[in-house]
Design a protein around this motif. Structure first.
Motif, PDB file in Angstrom:
ATOM      1  N   ILE A 211      55.573  -0.983  32.171  1.00  9.71           N
ATOM      2  CA  ILE A 211      56.903  -0.841  31.580  1.00  9.71           C
ATOM      3  C   ILE A 211      57.736   0.172  32.353  1.00  9.71           C
ATOM      4  O   ILE A 211      58.890  -0.073  32.665  1.00  9.71           O
ATOM      5  CB  ILE A 211      56.795  -0.417  30.098  1.00  9.71           C
ATOM      6  N   ASN A 212      57.164   1.313  32.669  1.00 10.63           N
ATOM      7  CA  ASN A 212      57.936   2.346  33.366  1.00 10.63           C
ATOM      8  C   ASN A 212      57.027   3.127  34.310  1.00 10.63           C
ATOM      9  O   ASN A 212      56.454   4.140  33.923  1.00 10.63           O
ATOM     10  CB  ASN A 212      58.602   3.285  32.344  1.00 10.63           C
ATOM     11  N   ALA A 215      58.011   6.987  34.866  1.00 14.56           N
ATOM     12  CA  ALA A 215      57.721   7.838  33.710  1.00 14.56           C
ATOM     13  C   ALA A 215      56.214   8.023  33.574  1.00 14.56           C
ATOM     14  O   ALA A 215      55.748   9.107  33.243  1.00 14.56           O
ATOM     15  CB  ALA A 215      58.310   7.231  32.442  1.00 14.56           C
ATOM     16  N   ALA A 219      54.007  11.477  33.741  1.00 16.35           N
ATOM     17  CA  ALA A 219      53.151  11.871  32.624  1.00 16.35           C
ATOM     18  C   ALA A 219      51.711  12.052  33.083  1.00 16.35           C
ATOM     19  O   ALA A 219      50.835  12.333  32.277  1.00 16.35           O
ATOM     20  CB  ALA A 219      53.223  10.836  31.511  1.00 16.35           C
TER      21      ALA A 219
ATOM     22  N   PHE B 368      56.504  18.945  32.516  1.00 19.63           N
ATOM     23  CA  PHE B 368      57.878  18.789  32.995  1.00 19.63           C
ATOM     24  C   PHE B 368      58.559  17.662  32.243  1.00 19.63           C
ATOM     25  O   PHE B 368      58.106  16.526  32.253  1.00 19.63           O
ATOM     26  CB  PHE B 368      57.855  18.492  34.500  1.00 19.63           C
ATOM     27  N   ARG B 374      65.647   8.180  30.054  1.00 22.33           N
ATOM     28  CA  ARG B 374      65.349   6.741  30.024  1.00 22.33           C
ATOM     29  C   ARG B 374      64.519   6.293  31.215  1.00 22.33           C
ATOM     30  O   ARG B 374      63.586   5.524  31.074  1.00 22.33           O
ATOM     31  CB  ARG B 374      66.646   5.934  29.957  1.00 22.33           C
ATOM     32  N   ALA B 375      64.893   6.758  32.407  1.00 19.48           N
ATOM     33  CA  ALA B 375      64.204   6.262  33.596  1.00 19.48           C
ATOM     34  C   ALA B 375      62.888   6.986  33.834  1.00 19.48           C
ATOM     35  O   ALA B 375      61.950   6.407  34.377  1.00 19.48           O
ATOM     36  CB  ALA B 375      65.110   6.399  34.809  1.00 19.48           C
ATOM     37  N   GLU B 376      62.804   8.253  33.424  1.00 20.43           N
ATOM     38  CA  GLU B 376      61.637   9.035  33.804  1.00 20.43           C
ATOM     39  C   GLU B 376      60.894   9.623  32.615  1.00 20.43           C
ATOM     40  O   GLU B 376      60.014  10.452  32.785  1.00 20.43           O
ATOM     41  CB  GLU B 376      62.068  10.167  34.755  1.00 20.43           C
ATOM     42  N   GLY B 377      61.262   9.204  31.423  1.00 23.51           N
ATOM     43  CA  GLY B 377      60.610   9.784  30.265  1.00 23.51           C
ATOM     44  C   GLY B 377      59.956   8.740  29.383  1.00 23.51           C
ATOM     45  O   GLY B 377      58.746   8.575  29.373  1.00 23.51           O
ATOM     46  N   VAL B 378      60.794   7.997  28.680  1.00 23.83           N
ATOM     47  CA  VAL B 378      60.255   7.128  27.642  1.00 23.83           C
ATOM     48  C   VAL B 378      59.656   5.848  28.228  1.00 23.83           C
ATOM     49  O   VAL B 378      60.075   5.374  29.274  1.00 23.83           O
ATOM     50  CB  VAL B 378      61.341   6.736  26.615  1.00 23.83           C
ATOM     51  N   ILE B 379      58.637   5.345  27.523  1.00 25.71           N
ATOM     52  CA  ILE B 379      58.093   4.014  27.805  1.00 25.71           C
ATOM     53  C   ILE B 379      58.630   3.152  26.669  1.00 25.71           C
ATOM     54  O   ILE B 379      58.056   3.106  25.584  1.00 25.71           O
ATOM     55  CB  ILE B 379      56.558   4.023  27.794  1.00 25.71           C
ATOM     56  N   ASP B 381      58.903   0.091  25.495  1.00 26.05           N
ATOM     57  CA  ASP B 381      58.281  -0.960  24.676  1.00 26.05           C
ATOM     58  C   ASP B 381      57.016  -0.502  23.964  1.00 26.05           C
ATOM     59  O   ASP B 381      56.435  -1.269  23.212  1.00 26.05           O
ATOM     60  CB  ASP B 381      57.950  -2.179  25.546  1.00 26.05           C
ATOM     61  N   LEU B 382      56.580   0.708  24.226  1.00 29.20           N
ATOM     62  CA  LEU B 382      55.395   1.188  23.526  1.00 29.20           C
ATOM     63  C   LEU B 382      55.812   1.943  22.259  1.00 29.20           C
ATOM     64  O   LEU B 382      56.967   2.318  22.095  1.00 29.20           O
ATOM     65  CB  LEU B 382      54.561   2.090  24.423  1.00 29.20           C
ATOM     66  N   LEU B 390      50.650   9.775  25.663  1.00 31.02           N
ATOM     67  CA  LEU B 390      50.457   9.266  27.024  1.00 31.02           C
ATOM     68  C   LEU B 390      49.908  10.334  27.976  1.00 31.02           C
ATOM     69  O   LEU B 390      48.915  10.102  28.670  1.00 31.02           O
ATOM     70  CB  LEU B 390      51.777   8.700  27.562  1.00 31.02           C
ATOM     71  N   ALA B 391      50.539  11.496  28.012  1.00 24.99           N
ATOM     72  CA  ALA B 391      50.124  12.514  28.981  1.00 24.99           C
ATOM     73  C   ALA B 391      48.721  13.020  28.660  1.00 24.99           C
ATOM     74  O   ALA B 391      47.891  13.214  29.547  1.00 24.99           O
ATOM     75  CB  ALA B 391      51.120  13.665  28.990  1.00 24.99           C
ATOM     76  N   ARG B 444      54.915  14.956  23.576  1.00 27.88           N
ATOM     77  CA  ARG B 444      53.987  14.467  24.593  1.00 27.88           C
ATOM     78  C   ARG B 444      53.460  15.629  25.424  1.00 27.88           C
ATOM     79  O   ARG B 444      52.272  15.735  25.696  1.00 27.88           O
ATOM     80  CB  ARG B 444      54.706  13.470  25.503  1.00 27.88           C
ATOM     81  N   TRP B 445      54.374  16.539  25.781  1.00 27.04           N
ATOM     82  CA  TRP B 445      53.946  17.642  26.651  1.00 27.04           C
ATOM     83  C   TRP B 445      53.245  18.734  25.874  1.00 27.04           C
ATOM     84  O   TRP B 445      52.289  19.338  26.372  1.00 27.04           O
ATOM     85  CB  TRP B 445      55.143  18.187  27.421  1.00 27.04           C
TER      86      TRP B 445
END
Lengths: 349, 547
Positions: A211-212, A215, A219, B368, B374-379, B381-382, B390-391, B444-445
């Motif tokens: 999906i991403n 990201a 993570a 971090f 949107r592009a670098e944080g959230v997934i 569809d999960l 996740l982390a 998450r962090w």
């Protein structure tokens, strides 16, 4: 009573609903054309019947599609699975043909292990191109798709290599406990995959990467390792399918073994509801999809239509699936569905 | 078809009853160009909007206010035809409309400029403005006519932008103005600006407001969505407040105070920020003689950051101030290994480390949160739970899944602690508002129990309530010993939270000082430099101020 509509609504939104409906509809058509279609019979302790045939012949597609599901979930695609299947069959048959003890169980086991090890190497190659070099999956696997058949030809020296080993042939035509071995192997791999993917965190991480990717990287997900792993898994599944195909005919045909199986596998994945854009995937959907494709292939001759037209019907299925997944068509259908219950409600009130 | 002049029964539980709203002084009373009434929308049975009304008048700037998740975006999407309404009417110019697509809404004269600029950066300004409506000649595009027409529109807005220049060469602020010019060129009677100022600096905001005033005076109805209250009060004539998908009320800006508005939005008094101010002001207990949690020397990367030194101590919040492109984000990314540094050394607790990927940094207990949610944080569809874990799961490796019971306990703990809404761990991340997504990412962090937390713009584009909560959280974490690098475009916020302040300009650190009695204007001077160099008059290299 009050619960029933809620449950119905839930069922109606279940992602597996339409694939299952399609499969059942196809079986129903067969029953209409041939009322004895669903009958099973026992002969010499082996189960026979159309349903068994469908499952047995569908086993290679199911195996390949399992690997393909995970690859597609990472936003990738593996076009080389057909070629890998051919190489796998070729390696096994050539080894058996050359072995001093060509008919023994040991030879068959060594041959299969050798073939699968080759497939792991091929999967590592695909995964390297995609995850390390960052080549687009469709191009990266196209390399092996075209070169792979050549490799298989090299292995078999351009001949159709026939073997005479009952253990090896058993993978394709044998029975254990009344059921064909091919079905048991495919279901076993299916169950194992589902277990590993959903009981560990692998499935979630694969979906996150699909999906991403950025990201996920931030993570701390080891996206490279995961992508690499799924390509190896896909090659391994294809290799197993190749062994089944070779076992079925007791021969390695570098040109035709597993020909176009990658397209069937992709179709099975898509019918099962996994999006080619990556992300959420459904192994159960893939199972239904693979069975659907094989049932379709059985239906055509059963209805008295020449089997060569099979591709035409597959094309129709592809178009239908694409239409159902297209946002515009979905929207149009949703608007209609929205108005229908409203008028129904008005009628009641 | 006669149109109802009675205003919608505004407000549920507000003191203001349905009343005839007096026209703004100096402008004639006019019928609303858009009148939405009784709008309700539900997603999968969950109501997102419940009986909401909105009236837009020509020649007025109308602020749409509310916290994240209040229903602002949903209401806008109903008006622009993205969502179909379940109930209610939309009247445009006296005609009842049911938009089935954004195109239909656009054809009715409603244009939208979204937060993320939706233009093609590889085309010219004029091509972007007239995309799909290019003047043609001999079957081809008549470039000269196109540039002429674009120029005319830009002139009308008082913008001095070369229509033939490539859009991507301009800063985001100018791109945003071009997006507005495009919306104006389609003869928009209603212009919706969704968070247009979230990535602009003060000068750019002023420029945008000039354009907005010009348009307003030409009779356009403008919808302005923003989280910056000062800006809302500066530019708007009228405002509508939503809360939890319901209409709270419609007010004239001139008759409303900021405090009143905040109360309307939150439904309660907001003393949190003031409390926080006191707490931070009182405490500077950081021990800077100890070994820093993180120390970098000469950290740099070609084209993004010049060699920079930085130390962060236990329990300390280091605020980083600077404009967009000053190197503040680049610094954060290099600290975390999101980009790899060309030069410099990183020491964690006195031990030299190399971060070739985020993974290495996470293993050393760094975290971090990127500015680009949107592009670098959230997934997207999960689920919320998967996003949150996740982390942590990535650190454990896929073979060691978090047991279901622990999973549930952790998730519900953080959903509650951070007040994440909806409080449903199975909700799809995509459906959460920006502020709630940000909270999930923070969770998450925090789940990875970091010793150093790098936050890049954690409060951008989220509402005051969530913002205060996040600021409070950062202060609490530092008090419990976590080291925090806090980056924000909002100077007030940086000053409020940090123990020490780092100022960045032109891709390097130009100043570092303890934060005692540093004022916003002090920092502004530092950021701007003595000569206030601007794009037009760049100082020659010799004159360039040294930090």
């Amino acid at each position: 009573m009050a619960e029933t509509p809620a449950r119905l609504a839930l069922l109606r939104r279940h992602p597996l609903l339409w694939p299952v409906v399609a499969l059942v509809a196809l079986l129903a058509i067969n029953v209409v054309a041939n009322p004895g279609f669903l009958s099973l019979r026992m002969q010499d302790g082996h189960l026979y019947g159309n349903l068994v045939d469908i499952a047995r012949n569908g086993a290679p597609v199911l195996l390949v599609a399992l690997g393909m599901t995970l690859v597609i979930a990472t936003r990738g695609i593996d076009l080389s699975v057909g070629a890998v299947a051919a190489i796998s069959g070729a390696v096994a048959c050539v080894y058996i043909a050359g072995a001093p003890d060509g008919g023994s169980v040991g030879t068959a086991i060594v041959a299969c292990s050798l073939a699968l090890a080759t497939c792991v190497a091929l999967g590592l190659w695909n995964g390297f191109l995609v995850s390390v070099l960052g080549i687009q999956p469709i191009i990266a696997t196209l390399v092996l798709m075209t070169a792979g058949r050549g490799l298989a030809m090299l292995v078999t020296d351009g001949q159709i290599t026939t073997v005479n080993n009952s253990t090896f042939a058993g993978l394709g035509v044998g029975f254990v406990a009344t059921l064909p071995i091919a079905i048991l192997v495919a279901l076993g791999v299916f169950a194992l995959t589902a277990l590993v993917v959903r009981r560990t965190a692998l499935g979630m991480l694969i979906e996150a990467v699909g999906i991403n990717p950025e990201a996920s990287r931030l993570a701390g997900v080891r996206a490279r390792t995961i992508i690499w792993t799924v390509y190896v898994f896909a090659a391994l599944c294809a290799g197993l399918a190749g062994l089944m195909i070779a076992g079925n005919t007791s021969a390695a045909d570098a040109n035709n073994a597993g020909l176009w199986i990658e397209l069937d596998a992709i179709l099975a994945v898509v019918i099962g509801g996994t999006s080619l854009a990556g992300g959420r995937f459904s192994l159960a959907g893939t199972l239904v999809g693979a069975l659907f494709i094989q049932t379709l292939a059985t239906t055509i001759p059963n209805l008295g239509i020449p089997a060569q037209t099979n591709y035409l019907f597959k094309a129709v299925v592809v178009i239908l699936v694409c239409l159902l997944q297209s946002p515009r068509v979905r929207h149009a259908l949703r608007v209609r569905r929205r108005t229908l219950p409203m008028t129904a409600k008005a009628g009641v009130a | 078809m006669s149109q109802t002049q009675t205003p919608a029964a505004v407000g549920s539980g507000t003191p203001a009853p349905a009343r005839e709203v007096a026209p703004v002084a100096g402008r004639p009373a006019a019928a609303p160009v858009v009148e939405m009434q009784g709008i309700s929308i539900a997603f999968g049975g969950v109501p997102a909007l419940d009986d909401v009304a909105l009236r837009l008048y020509p020649g007025e700037v109308h602020a749409l206010m509310g916290e994240n998740g209040a229903g602002k975006s949903t209401l806008i999407k109903a008006l622009t035809g993205v969502y179909a309404v379940d109930a209610g009417t939309i009247v445009v110019d006296g005609r009842e409309e049911s938009f089935t697509s954004p195109a239909a809404s656009q054809a009715a004269g409603i244009s939208t400029v979204y937060q993320e600029v939706n233009l093609c950066t590889n085309l010219t300004v004029a091509e972007n403005m007239l995309l799909g409506r290019e003047p043609r000649r001999f079957g081809g595009i008549h470039t000269r006519a196109m540039n002429r027409r674009a120029r005319a529109t830009l002139d009308r807005l008082g913008l001095d932008i070369d229509p033939a220049s490539v859009l991507g060469r301009h800063p985001i602020a100018v791109q945003q103005l071009v997006a507005i010019a495009r919306a104006v060129d389609v003869e928009a009677r209603v212009l919706i600006l969704d968070e247009p100022t979230s990535s602009l600096d003060a000068d750019e905001v002023a420029r945008l407001f000039t354009v907005m005033r010009t348009l307003r005076d030409q009779g356009t109805a403008i919808v302005f969505v923003s989280h910056f209250l000062d800006q809302v009060f500066e530019i708007s004539d009228r405002l509508t407040v939503l809360r939890n998908g319901r209409l709270v009320g419609e007010r004239m800006v001139a008759e409303t105070s900021q405090l009143e508005l905040v109360k309307l939005m939150l439904g309660r008094e907001l003393a949190t920020l003031e409390e926080l101010d006191r707490e931070v002001a009182e405490t500077d207990l950081v021990d800077r003689t100890a070994t820093p949690v993180l120390q970098v020397l000469g950290l740099g990367r070609k084209g993004s950051l010049q060699a920079t030194d930085l130390s962060v101590y236990e329990g300390e919040v280091v605020g980083v101030a600077g404009l967009l492109g000053s190197g503040r984000t680049e610094l954060a990314r290099l600290l975390f290994g999101a980009d790899t540094a060309d030069t410099g050394e990183i020491e964690v607790h006195g031990t030299s480390r190399r971060f070739r990927s985020p993974r290495h940094a996470i293993d050393r207990r760094l975290a971090f949160s990127s500015e680009n949610r949107r592009a670098e944080g959230v997934i997207e569809d999960l689920s919320v739970a998967d996003n949150m874990l996740l982390a942590m799961q990535a650190s454990r490796g896929w073979l060691r899944p978090i047991p279901a019971a622990q999973r549930q306990a952790l998730v519900s703990k953080y959903v509650e602690a951070l007040d994440i809404r909806p409080a449903n761990p199975d909700a799809t991340m995509r459906n959460l508002s920006g502020g709630n997504q940000q909270k999930v990412l923070l969770a998450r962090w925090l789940l990875t129990e970091p010793e150093l937390l790098v936050l890049d713009e954690p409060t951008r584009g989220i509402d005051v309530g969530a913002k205060a909560q996040i600021q409070q959280l950062v202060a609490d974490l530092a008090r419990r010993g976590m080291a925090v690098v806090f980056i924000s475009a909002e100077l007030e916020e940086v000053l409020r939270l940090s123990d020490r302040l780092v100022v960045m300009r032109e891709r390097r650190k130009i100043d570092e000082r303890l934060n005692d009695d540093v004022s916003v204007s002090d920092v502004l001077e530092l950021i701007a430099g003595q000569e206030r160099p601007t794009d037009q008059e760049r100082p020659t290299p010799q004159e360039a101020p040294r930090g």
